[in-house]
Design a protein around this motif. Structure first.
Motif, PDB file in Angstrom:
ATOM      1  N   TRP A 230       0.853  -1.400  -0.026  1.00 33.28           N
ATOM      2  CA  TRP A 230      -0.072   0.024   0.076  1.00 33.28           C
ATOM      3  C   TRP A 230       0.768   1.215  -0.017  1.00 33.28           C
ATOM      4  CZ3 TRP A 230      -0.151  -3.717   3.789  1.00 33.28           C
ATOM      5  CH2 TRP A 230      -1.201  -4.771   3.622  1.00 33.28           C
ATOM      6  N   LYS A 231       0.290   2.324  -0.500  1.00 36.25           N
ATOM      7  CA  LYS A 231       1.148   3.570  -0.393  1.00 36.25           C
ATOM      8  C   LYS A 231      -0.011   4.651   0.069  1.00 36.25           C
ATOM      9  CE  LYS A 231       3.956   6.759  -3.042  1.00 36.25           C
ATOM     10  NZ  LYS A 231       4.543   6.980  -4.451  1.00 36.25           N
ATOM     11  N   PRO A 232      -0.072   4.570   1.521  1.00 35.85           N
ATOM     12  CA  PRO A 232      -1.010   5.816   1.893  1.00 35.85           C
ATOM     13  C   PRO A 232      -0.421   7.170   1.712  1.00 35.85           C
ATOM     14  CG  PRO A 232      -0.085   4.269   3.652  1.00 35.85           C
ATOM     15  CD  PRO A 232       0.522   3.943   2.374  1.00 35.85           C
ATOM     16  N   GLU A 233      -1.301   8.144   1.908  1.00 37.57           N
ATOM     17  CA  GLU A 233      -1.175   9.689   1.848  1.00 37.57           C
ATOM     18  C   GLU A 233      -0.061  10.056   2.475  1.00 37.57           C
ATOM     19  OE1 GLU A 233      -4.755  11.646   1.629  1.00 37.57           O
ATOM     20  OE2 GLU A 233      -5.369  10.680  -0.233  1.00 37.57           O
ATOM     21  N   THR A 234      -0.166   9.730   3.891  1.00 35.23           N
ATOM     22  CA  THR A 234       0.862   9.803   4.665  1.00 35.23           C
ATOM     23  C   THR A 234       1.449   8.882   5.667  1.00 35.23           C
ATOM     24  OG1 THR A 234      -0.762  10.335   6.607  1.00 35.23           O
ATOM     25  CG2 THR A 234      -0.519  12.188   5.120  1.00 35.23           C
ATOM     26  N   ASP A 235       2.409   9.115   6.412  1.00 32.88           N
ATOM     27  CA  ASP A 235       2.989   7.844   7.210  1.00 32.88           C
ATOM     28  C   ASP A 235       2.265   7.960   8.443  1.00 32.88           C
ATOM     29  OD1 ASP A 235       4.366   6.441   5.562  1.00 32.88           O
ATOM     30  OD2 ASP A 235       6.311   7.692   5.711  1.00 32.88           O
ATOM     31  N   LEU A 236       1.278   8.785   8.913  1.00 36.56           N
ATOM     32  CA  LEU A 236       0.788   8.846  10.167  1.00 36.56           C
ATOM     33  C   LEU A 236      -0.283   7.626  10.467  1.00 36.56           C
ATOM     34  CD1 LEU A 236      -0.654  12.687  10.118  1.00 36.56           C
ATOM     35  CD2 LEU A 236       1.552  11.504  11.141  1.00 36.56           C
ATOM     36  N   PHE A 237      -0.635   7.542  11.885  1.00 41.41           N
ATOM     37  CA  PHE A 237      -1.194   6.267  11.861  1.00 41.41           C
ATOM     38  C   PHE A 237      -2.626   6.200  11.381  1.00 41.41           C
ATOM     39  CE2 PHE A 237      -4.232   4.210  15.004  1.00 41.41           C
ATOM     40  CZ  PHE A 237      -3.285   3.077  15.240  1.00 41.41           C
ATOM     41  N   GLY A 238      -3.373   7.156  11.432  1.00 44.23           N
ATOM     42  CA  GLY A 238      -4.888   7.072  10.687  1.00 44.23           C
ATOM     43  C   GLY A 238      -4.626   6.375   9.160  1.00 44.23           C
ATOM     44  N   ALA A 239      -3.932   6.977   8.504  1.00 46.70           N
ATOM     45  CA  ALA A 239      -3.631   6.670   7.118  1.00 46.70           C
ATOM     46  C   ALA A 239      -3.308   4.958   7.042  1.00 46.70           C
ATOM     47  CB  ALA A 239      -2.378   7.287   6.280  1.00 46.70           C
ATOM     48  N   TRP A 240      -2.464   4.682   7.865  1.00 43.99           N
ATOM     49  CA  TRP A 240      -2.127   3.110   7.826  1.00 43.99           C
ATOM     50  C   TRP A 240      -3.020   2.204   8.586  1.00 43.99           C
ATOM     51  CZ3 TRP A 240       1.254   1.008   4.904  1.00 43.99           C
ATOM     52  CH2 TRP A 240       2.253   1.659   4.477  1.00 43.99           C
ATOM     53  N   TYR A 241      -3.744   2.934   9.528  1.00 38.95           N
ATOM     54  CA  TYR A 241      -5.028   1.996   9.774  1.00 38.95           C
ATOM     55  C   TYR A 241      -5.850   1.736   8.778  1.00 38.95           C
ATOM     56  CZ  TYR A 241      -8.998   1.033  12.876  1.00 38.95           C
ATOM     57  OH  TYR A 241      -9.990   0.338  13.532  1.00 38.95           O
ATOM     58  N   LYS A 242      -6.228   2.761   8.124  1.00 32.32           N
ATOM     59  CA  LYS A 242      -7.256   2.790   6.991  1.00 32.32           C
ATOM     60  C   LYS A 242      -6.534   1.652   5.977  1.00 32.32           C
ATOM     61  CE  LYS A 242      -9.020   5.422   3.080  1.00 32.32           C
ATOM     62  NZ  LYS A 242      -9.059   6.756   2.282  1.00 32.32           N
ATOM     63  N   ALA A 243      -5.250   1.681   5.322  1.00 31.02           N
ATOM     64  CA  ALA A 243      -5.035   0.770   4.759  1.00 31.02           C
ATOM     65  C   ALA A 243      -4.980  -0.640   5.076  1.00 31.02           C
ATOM     66  CB  ALA A 243      -3.256   1.238   4.184  1.00 31.02           C
ATOM     67  N   HIS A 244      -4.352  -0.871   6.355  1.00 26.49           N
ATOM     68  CA  HIS A 244      -4.459  -2.289   6.662  1.00 26.49           C
ATOM     69  C   HIS A 244      -5.838  -2.850   6.869  1.00 26.49           C
ATOM     70  CE1 HIS A 244      -0.175  -2.562   7.047  1.00 26.49           C
ATOM     71  NE2 HIS A 244      -0.078  -1.483   7.937  1.00 26.49           N
ATOM     72  N   HIS A 245      -6.845  -1.826   7.406  1.00 26.78           N
ATOM     73  CA  HIS A 245      -8.099  -2.299   7.561  1.00 26.78           C
ATOM     74  C   HIS A 245      -8.996  -2.575   6.305  1.00 26.78           C
ATOM     75  CE1 HIS A 245      -7.155  -1.629  11.824  1.00 26.78           C
ATOM     76  NE2 HIS A 245      -8.219  -2.544  11.961  1.00 26.78           N
ATOM     77  N   PHE A 246      -8.903  -1.569   5.206  1.00 27.98           N
ATOM     78  CA  PHE A 246      -9.869  -1.381   4.442  1.00 27.98           C
ATOM     79  C   PHE A 246      -9.369  -1.543   2.911  1.00 27.98           C
ATOM     80  CE2 PHE A 246     -11.301   1.187   7.943  1.00 27.98           C
ATOM     81  CZ  PHE A 246     -12.390   0.502   8.444  1.00 27.98           C
ATOM     82  N   GLU A 247      -8.133  -1.441   2.576  1.00 27.65           N
ATOM     83  CA  GLU A 247      -7.785  -1.038   1.351  1.00 27.65           C
ATOM     84  C   GLU A 247      -7.248  -2.573   0.992  1.00 27.65           C
ATOM     85  OE1 GLU A 247      -4.737   2.029   0.916  1.00 27.65           O
ATOM     86  OE2 GLU A 247      -5.974   3.388   1.688  1.00 27.65           O
ATOM     87  N   VAL A 248      -7.449  -2.834  -0.717  1.00 24.71           N
ATOM     88  CA  VAL A 248      -6.767  -4.049  -1.090  1.00 24.71           C
ATOM     89  C   VAL A 248      -5.367  -3.711  -1.360  1.00 24.71           C
ATOM     90  CG1 VAL A 248      -6.863  -5.604  -3.037  1.00 24.71           C
ATOM     91  CG2 VAL A 248      -8.749  -4.776  -1.883  1.00 24.71           C
ATOM     92  N   PRO A 249      -4.614  -4.839  -1.314  1.00 31.03           N
ATOM     93  CA  PRO A 249      -2.964  -4.366  -1.431  1.00 31.03           C
ATOM     94  C   PRO A 249      -3.041  -4.637  -3.021  1.00 31.03           C
ATOM     95  CG  PRO A 249      -3.513  -7.059  -0.643  1.00 31.03           C
ATOM     96  CD  PRO A 249      -4.824  -5.739  -0.271  1.00 31.03           C
ATOM     97  N   LYS A 250      -1.915  -3.893  -3.591  1.00 28.50           N
ATOM     98  CA  LYS A 250      -1.478  -3.983  -4.947  1.00 28.50           C
ATOM     99  C   LYS A 250      -1.366  -5.296  -5.403  1.00 28.50           C
ATOM    100  CE  LYS A 250       0.873   0.546  -4.244  1.00 28.50           C
ATOM    101  NZ  LYS A 250       2.310   0.896  -4.257  1.00 28.50           N
ATOM    102  N   ALA A 251      -1.515  -5.429  -6.634  1.00 28.50           N
ATOM    103  CA  ALA A 251      -0.916  -6.787  -7.298  1.00 28.50           C
ATOM    104  C   ALA A 251       0.473  -6.745  -7.584  1.00 28.50           C
ATOM    105  CB  ALA A 251      -1.753  -7.108  -8.589  1.00 28.50           C
ATOM    106  N   ILE A 252       1.233  -7.952  -7.327  1.00 27.21           N
ATOM    107  CA  ILE A 252       2.555  -8.003  -7.446  1.00 27.21           C
ATOM    108  C   ILE A 252       2.812  -7.955  -8.967  1.00 27.21           C
ATOM    109  CG2 ILE A 252       4.594  -9.610  -7.431  1.00 27.21           C
ATOM    110  CD1 ILE A 252       3.440 -10.527  -4.736  1.00 27.21           C
ATOM    111  N   ALA A 253       1.803  -8.238  -9.803  1.00 28.50           N
ATOM    112  CA  ALA A 253       2.175  -8.183 -11.226  1.00 28.50           C
ATOM    113  C   ALA A 253       2.044  -6.931 -12.036  1.00 28.50           C
ATOM    114  CB  ALA A 253       1.118  -9.350 -12.129  1.00 28.50           C
ATOM    115  N   GLU A 254       1.201  -6.055 -11.113  1.00 33.51           N
ATOM    116  CA  GLU A 254       0.979  -4.608 -11.431  1.00 33.51           C
ATOM    117  C   GLU A 254       2.439  -3.791 -11.129  1.00 33.51           C
ATOM    118  OE1 GLU A 254      -2.384  -3.039 -10.206  1.00 33.51           O
ATOM    119  OE2 GLU A 254      -3.652  -4.680 -11.146  1.00 33.51           O
ATOM    120  N   VAL A 255       3.002  -4.197  -9.900  1.00 36.20           N
ATOM    121  CA  VAL A 255       4.284  -3.620  -9.442  1.00 36.20           C
ATOM    122  C   VAL A 255       5.198  -3.726 -10.308  1.00 36.20           C
ATOM    123  CG1 VAL A 255       5.581  -3.302  -7.392  1.00 36.20           C
ATOM    124  CG2 VAL A 255       3.138  -3.497  -7.341  1.00 36.20           C
ATOM    125  N   ASN A 256       5.406  -5.174 -10.587  1.00 32.18           N
ATOM    126  CA  ASN A 256       6.756  -5.509 -11.187  1.00 32.18           C
ATOM    127  C   ASN A 256       6.154  -6.595 -12.588  1.00 32.18           C
ATOM    128  OD1 ASN A 256       9.246  -6.327 -12.189  1.00 32.18           O
ATOM    129  ND2 ASN A 256       9.997  -7.120  -9.971  1.00 32.18           N
TER     130      ASN A 256
END
Length: 518
Positions: A230-256
């Motif tokens: 994931w690449k949240p907008e900031t490195d603050l707790f709230g942004a990472w909380y949202k990423a870990h709880h709700f955001e789908v991880p990127k696809a490895i094939a898309e990243v590389n």
């Protein structure tokens, strides 16, 4: 518990009346790491980590001592967990612990890494975590341990003569202690590393091994791609909380897109990143099953008894070995040894001096086949908790099952110092072969070459053994050596299988002259 003031590495005072700090070698969120010398062990280098928090509360100091003892006990069970030796709290209340000094590189500095190397390192990381999750026995009760801060910065990669690269996991148990100590002191706060923390860890819930599995998934994604899922907008707790709880991880094939990743690895990483613990792999054993099915040879073995490069240049004879050959008919199987298929080391006296030899008993027919085998040897030394040397000889023939000849040498025994010193002084050692059938006579002598690099290390290990303090944990060191022995067997066999047949044939012709009259 050791009580000692924190001292600058530029001062001459000893920490805990034992450790001389030399220089700062690392700094992170949990504290600072110094290179130091253990004066009681003749200046042996160690690493000392001072935790960042200062704790003067006696209860917290007591809890730190308990956590340090538990972590030290765990470190004795796995080769893939950094060995912990000692602990203490400074006069200012700074907890510290003493661990083995390893000249390696952080996994953080190696990312991204190619797939074959990924498989090797990921497997070792999982073996270390598996050992911790299975728990340690304290007073008859099993206590599973969860790391709580798995990330590349806590993985050290060290050059190793058997595995090529050896993984060591750092800071086991320390994250739990710091989290507890901060909570006890302030009644608030999160302690961990946000990009690698599981959703339940961010919630402050009680954690089990599946939280480490989530963190492992983040790290494996990064090992292969160089970025996090994931690449949240900031490195603050709230942004990472949202990423870990709700955001789908990127696809490895898309990243590389260029990465030719087996589907099993892709599915494994994505399952580790599941939001709900119940949707992830439920144990490290399940993850290891996938990795073991895909791991390909990726290792390096230092110069050894036989390789396609060195074998043709190895001279066959020496005065000592010729003297052994002449005495073959005089050798008698020791009365204190059973009549069965065994191997044991022994010094042999000759007019030219002592020579270390392996005595082995095998069926006569097998001896006749084994004299034409490739020979390979490997030496593994462990200093703690008990100094012990594993001396492995392999007789290898494509048409036969490999014949492993392991010998575990107690390096607190002065007789074994003499035995290993002989190995270090001579370029080859003989294998004295006795028949299992009556009259149990010596029929053949074959030899195995010891590379100069190996011989130099054997000299160092003997001197190091003489300086170590007495210990009573022989069986624990033997267990650790057996673990590494089991891990290296398949790699050695793959290495020998890669040697061309023409090299094997040339060696067989040379060995044939060592067959002795019956």
């Amino acid at each position: 518990m050791n009580q000692s003031a924190f001292v600058s590495p530029h001062k001459k005072e000893l920490l805990a009346n034992r450790y001389q700090l030399k220089q700062l070698i690392g700094r992170g969120g949990m504290g600072e790491v110094f290179l130091a010398e253990d004066i009681l062990l003749g200046g042996t280098p160690v690493a000392i980590k001072f935790l960042s928090q200062t704790f003067v509360n006696p209860k917290i100091q007591k809890d730190f001592a308990r956590e340090a003892r538990t972590s030290a006990a765990l470190s004795q069970k796995s080769l893939h967990i950094v060995r912990a030796y000692d602990y203490g709290v400074s006069a200012e209340g700074k907890p510290f612990y003493v661990m083995e000094y390893l000249n390696g590189r952080s996994l953080k500095d190696l990312i991204p890494i190619p797939l074959p190397r990924f498989l090797t390192l990921a497997r070792q990381i999982c073996l270390g975590l598996q050992c911790a999750h299975q728990g340690i026995n304290i007073d008859g009760k099993i206590y599973p341990l969860v790391h709580r801060d798995i990330k590349p910065a806590n993985i050290l990669v060290v050059p190793d003569q058997i595995l090529g690269q050896l993984v060591k996991i750092l800071d086991f148990g320390i994250a739990k202690f710091l989290n507890y100590a901060v909570t006890a002191s302030t009644n608030k706060g999160f302690n961990g590393t946000l990009p690698y923390s599981s959703p339940e860890q961010l919630e402050g819930e009680e954690l089990d091994s599946r939280s480490d599995i989530y963190s492992l998934g983040v790290m494996m994604f990064e090992m292969l791609t160089g970025v996090k899922p994931w690449k949240p907008e900031t490195d603050l707790f709230g942004a990472w909380y949202k990423a870990h709880h709700f955001e789908v991880p990127k696809a490895i094939a898309e990243v590389n897109p260029q990465l030719q990743l087996p589907q099993q690895i892709n599915d494994l990483i994505m399952s580790c990143l599941a939001k709900a613990p119940s949707d992830r792999p439920q144990s490290m054993t399940a993850i290891l099953q996938v990795l073991n099915s895909l791991e390909k040879p990726s290792y390096a073995i230092l110069p050894n008894s036989l390789s396609s490069k060195t074998a043709p240049n190895i001279p066959l004879g020496s005065e000592l070995l010729l003297a052994i050959e002449k005495k073959c008919g005089q050798f008698v199987w020791p009365r204190n040894k059973p009549i069965q298929e065994i191997v044991f080391p022994q010094l042999i006296d000759t007019p030219q001096g002592n020579i270390a030899a392996l005595w082995l008993m095998l069926p006569k027919q097998e001896i006749q086949k084994r004299v034409l085998s490739k020979r390979h040897n490997q030496f593994i030394f462990i200093t703690s908790p008990y100094p012990m040397l594993l001396w492995v000889t392999l007789l290898y023939n494509r048409e036969l099952e490999p014949r492993w000849l392991p010998c575990y040498l107690d390096m607190q025994n002065p007789q074994n110092h003499q035995l290993v010193s002989s190995l270090a002084e001579n370029e080859r050692y003989p294998l004295i072969c006795f028949t299992l059938e009556t009259p149990n006579s010596c029929t053949n002598v074959i030899s195995s070459y010891v590379d100069p690099t190996q011989r130099q290390m054997l000299k160092v290990w003997v001197e190091q053994s003489k300086q170590l303090p007495p210990s009573s944990q022989l069986q624990l060191s033997k267990q650790l050596l057996k673990q590494q022995y089991q891990q290296m067997q398949s790699r050695i066999l793959r290495h020998l299988a890669s040697i061309p047949d023409r090299t094997l044939q040339g060696i067989g012709e040379a060995v044939r002259s060592w067959g002795l009259p019956k």
